[in-house]
Design an enzyme around this catalytic site. Structure first.
Site, mmCIF file in Angstrom:
data_model
loop_
_atom_site.group_PDB
_atom_site.id
_atom_site.type_symbol
_atom_site.label_atom_id
_atom_site.label_comp_id
_atom_site.label_asym_id
_atom_site.label_seq_id
_atom_site.Cartn_x
_atom_site.Cartn_y
_atom_site.Cartn_z
ATOM 1 N N GLU A 268 3.449 7.400 3.180
ATOM 2 C CA GLU A 268 3.029 6.098 2.659
ATOM 3 C C GLU A 268 2.047 6.264 1.504
ATOM 4 O O GLU A 268 2.087 5.521 0.528
ATOM 5 C CB GLU A 268 2.384 5.257 3.775
ATOM 6 C CG GLU A 268 3.346 4.871 4.878
ATOM 7 C CD GLU A 268 2.645 4.157 6.017
ATOM 8 O OE1 GLU A 268 3.012 2.993 6.290
ATOM 9 O OE2 GLU A 268 1.741 4.755 6.628
ATOM 10 N N LYS B 131 4.003 -5.833 5.595
ATOM 11 C CA LYS B 131 4.783 -4.683 5.148
ATOM 12 C C LYS B 131 6.245 -5.023 5.473
ATOM 13 O O LYS B 131 6.642 -4.975 6.640
ATOM 14 C CB LYS B 131 4.392 -3.423 5.914
ATOM 15 C CG LYS B 131 3.035 -2.857 5.593
ATOM 16 C CD LYS B 131 2.726 -1.745 6.579
ATOM 17 C CE LYS B 131 2.220 -0.516 5.895
ATOM 18 N NZ LYS B 131 1.920 0.565 6.857
#
Length: 169
Positions: free
Chosen positions: A68, A146
């Site tokens: 990420e 997200k």
């Protein structure tokens, strides 16, 4: 009559905030109490006013996983600012309100800037900066999603939402 209406608004707020933590309920009640005492030109209590910024989409590097932080991912932010808009509505002057284009730039800078491991930390930073930079904002709600999460199963998005209020001095 005005006092009865204000009490009714407060009672509704206490009922509606029953699901919040005690700290959130006290802050929410305080904000609503101040709002309930604000009078419109015809001497009726006014409801709180809001500025909404919805669906703000950014590519950032927040997350716990190394991937990420390296590759980044898409984040979607919704923000609601609690602001008294009466003066701006009467004056038609941008200086009497919170310029949402400036708030957007604030959010963009944080979302595309320094990585955080947790969305909770990102949201706290957003809330703190907005409350510090815009004295008219009495409270705010920030929702960060997200949409593309590496989890087993089908999800639209995962995320967090915080609500913060200015403390009374």
């Amino acid at each position: 009559m005005r006092a009865a209406t204000a009490r009714a608004l407060l009672q509704c707020n206490f009922t509606c905030t029953a699901l919040l933590s005690p700290r959130q309920s006290v802050r929410s009640a305080s904000l609503w109490a101040n709002t309930a005492q604000t009078q419109s030109p015809d001497n009726k209590p006014r409801s709180p006013d809001y500025i909404h910024l919805k669906g703000l989409t950014f590519h950032g590097y927040h997350g716990v996983l190394p991937e990420e932080n390296l590759l980044g991912q898409k984040f979607v932010v919704d923000a609601t600012l609690f602001v008294d808009l009466l003066k701006a509505g009467q004056s038609d002057n941008v200086h009497d309100t919170v310029n949402y284009a400036e708030v957007y730039r604030h959010i963009k800078t944080v979302m595309e800037g320094q990585p955080h491991k947790l969305l909770e930390s990102v949201a706290e930073r957003l809330a703190s900066e907005i409350m510090n930079d815009y004295h008219q904002v009495q409270g705010l709600q920030v929702h960060i999603k997200k949409p593309h999460v590496a989890v087993t199963g089908v999800v639209e998005s995962l995320g967090i939402e915080i609500t913060r209020y200015r403390t009374q001095s």
